[in-house]
Design an enzyme around this catalytic site. Structure first.
Site, PDB file in Angstrom:
ATOM      1  N   ASP A  44       0.835  -1.207   0.000  1.00 16.66           N
ATOM      2  CA  ASP A  44       0.000   0.000   0.000  1.00 16.66           C
ATOM      3  C   ASP A  44       0.870   1.257   0.000  1.00 16.66           C
ATOM      4  O   ASP A  44       1.540   1.542   0.991  1.00 16.66           O
ATOM      5  CB  ASP A  44      -0.895  -0.024   1.243  1.00 16.66           C
ATOM      6  CG  ASP A  44      -1.809   1.176   1.357  1.00 16.66           C
ATOM      7  OD1 ASP A  44      -1.974   1.910   0.354  1.00 16.66           O
ATOM      8  OD2 ASP A  44      -2.363   1.397   2.452  1.00 16.66           O
ATOM      9  N   ASP A  76      -2.098   6.346  -4.662  1.00 18.69           N
ATOM     10  CA  ASP A  76      -2.390   5.396  -3.587  1.00 18.69           C
ATOM     11  C   ASP A  76      -2.798   4.046  -4.161  1.00 18.69           C
ATOM     12  O   ASP A  76      -3.914   3.879  -4.644  1.00 18.69           O
ATOM     13  CB  ASP A  76      -3.507   5.980  -2.706  1.00 18.69           C
ATOM     14  CG  ASP A  76      -3.855   5.108  -1.513  1.00 18.69           C
ATOM     15  OD1 ASP A  76      -3.277   4.018  -1.363  1.00 18.69           O
ATOM     16  OD2 ASP A  76      -4.714   5.526  -0.717  1.00 18.69           O
TER      17      ASP A  76
END
Length: 425
Positions: A133, A310
């Site tokens: 992530d 992201d």
């Protein structure tokens, strides 16, 4: 402690020109190690319809993730590091119609997969499947004492000769109102052949119900130290400091097939042409680049945006006013779910969408923008991958998830504090 050069380098980058830096083939590194990634399923059901519940849950999780990031940033650096207009929002919750009833566990009918890959922790190594992530900064896995961690692989510190428990605690809130919490440790962590010793991680002793059903055992954050809940260097920063990463660069190729994280360099076989790099526009701890514009149908509709890249989200998110400008430029657009900020467009005319940071325009394919047919009451309409929502990240700050990243080869450079894009091969 934080990576010793990161904040200084970001400050220097902010002084630099906003003009994109183009790296030719001769200047691109091919060092590094490949990690094959499993695919996160789309928000589209097998029959082509939009999975409304899954999208709402992802939006709630995304809001709470970045709420926690801002809390971490305030604790680690102070509010002086907040971008203009950034604020810590109240916790987001799953709307009542999507909450579980009568204590019956929710069953995921769509075999949800994230961008996961293997890592090992400890000596001898213990293996885990991890969600990578770029929108967070901590490594956490379930502890062997966890009784609420489902069928996940668990970490047993007593079985590692390199493990040492540290003072403090770890806790993150998620969209169903519960938390993942536990204790910090240091241990040896290896990702794709790159090893960091004395790496801080959290051994979680309690997981939320949503994470119990997650296919990943845990999460490895690839953003900056400033938003670490543990207040420590993320894995890749440690590896660079310890000189075990060939280069201070990692890169993602995300797609239906051949998805990978390339750690310590770039995989030249996966992209073509030059790499267009952009220095970070803020010291906020995110992979955030500025000077962006969004183009709909060949016309620029919003400009001078900041964008956070992201990998932990599918849906792209824009502040409400900017999202309204975007969707006003899409013929036939309708509000689908006002509370969650979702919109539809006529399925037969998917809008042509692209983003530009002062160089090349990077298009979002129709396949990646279309999240599926909206269903009853919205016949002939499909849900778009751009939502309206205030994540608290600052004035005119957009978040671009994998609906954007699947269209480009994305490179993250911690030495030059830059994000780069190249055309997929």
């Amino acid at each position: 402690m934080f990576h010793k050069t990161s904040l200084v380098a970001v400050a220097l980058a902010l002084i630099a020109s906003a003009t994109p830096i183009v790296h030719t083939t001769e200047t691109q590194t091919t060092e590094g190690l490949r990690i094959a990634l499993s695919k996160r399923s789309s928000l589209t059901n097998a029959d082509g319809t939009f999975n409304h519940e899954k999208a709402v849950r992802q939006i709630v999780k995304l809001k709470n993730k970045h709420r926690q990031n801002l809390i971490n940033l305030e604790k680690n650096v102070g509010r002086k590091a907040f971008p203009a207009g950034a604020e810590i929002k109240p916790p987001a919750t799953v709307p009542a119609q999507f909450q579980k009833r009568g204590g019956v566990p929710l069953t995921d009918q769509n075999d949800d997969q994230e961008w996961t890959g293997p890592i090992t922790i400890g000596n001898p190594p213990q293996s885990f499947t991890i969600d990578f992530d770029t929108g967070s900064s901590d490594l956490w896995v379930p502890d062997s004492s966890c009784t609420s961690c489902g069928s996940h692989q668990t970490y047993d510190p007593s079985q590692s000769s390199d493990s040492a428990q540290q003072t403090g605690s770890f806790s993150i809130s998620y969209g169903d109102g519960s938390t993942a919490s536990g204790s910090p440790y240091t241990d040896t962590v290896t990702v794709g052949g790159v090893t960091a010793t004395n790496q801080f991680l959290a051994a979680v002793t309690e997981e939320s119900s949503e994470f119990q059903q997650d296919p990943a055992d845990g999460l490895l954050g690839l953003a900056f130290p400033a938003i670490s809940n543990l207040g420590q260097n993320p894995f890749f920063f440690s590896a660079v400091d310890q000189k075990t990463a060939p280069q201070p660069v990692f890169a993602f190729k995300l797609g239906k097939t051949g998805s990978e994280l390339f750690i310590g360099g770039t995989n030249r076989a996966l992209f073509k042409g030059d790499l267009e790099s952009h220095v970070l526009s803020a010291e906020s701890g995110f992979w955030q680049i500025g000077g962006a514009s969004v183009i709909v149908g060949g016309q620029t509709v919003v400009s001078n945006m900041d964008t956070v890249i992201d990998s932990g989200s599918t849906i792209m998110t824009a502040p409400p006013d900017a999202a309204a400008q975007f969707w006003n430029a899409v013929p036939g657009a309708q509000v689908f779910d006002q509370d969650s900020g979702l919109f539809t467009f006529p399925c037969e005319s998917v809008p042509e969408v692209a983003f530009n940071w002062g160089g090349q325009s990077w298009a979002v394919s129709a396949e990646n923008f279309n999240l599926g047919q909206a269903g009853e009451g919205f016949e002939g309409q499909c849900v778009g991958a751009l939502a309206s929502g205030d994540l608290g990240l600052g004035d005119n700050t957009w978040l671009l998830g994998d609906s954007f990243m699947k269209n480009v080869y994305t490179v993250f450079d911690i030495k030059n504090n830059a994000v780069g894009f190249a055309q997929l091969a």
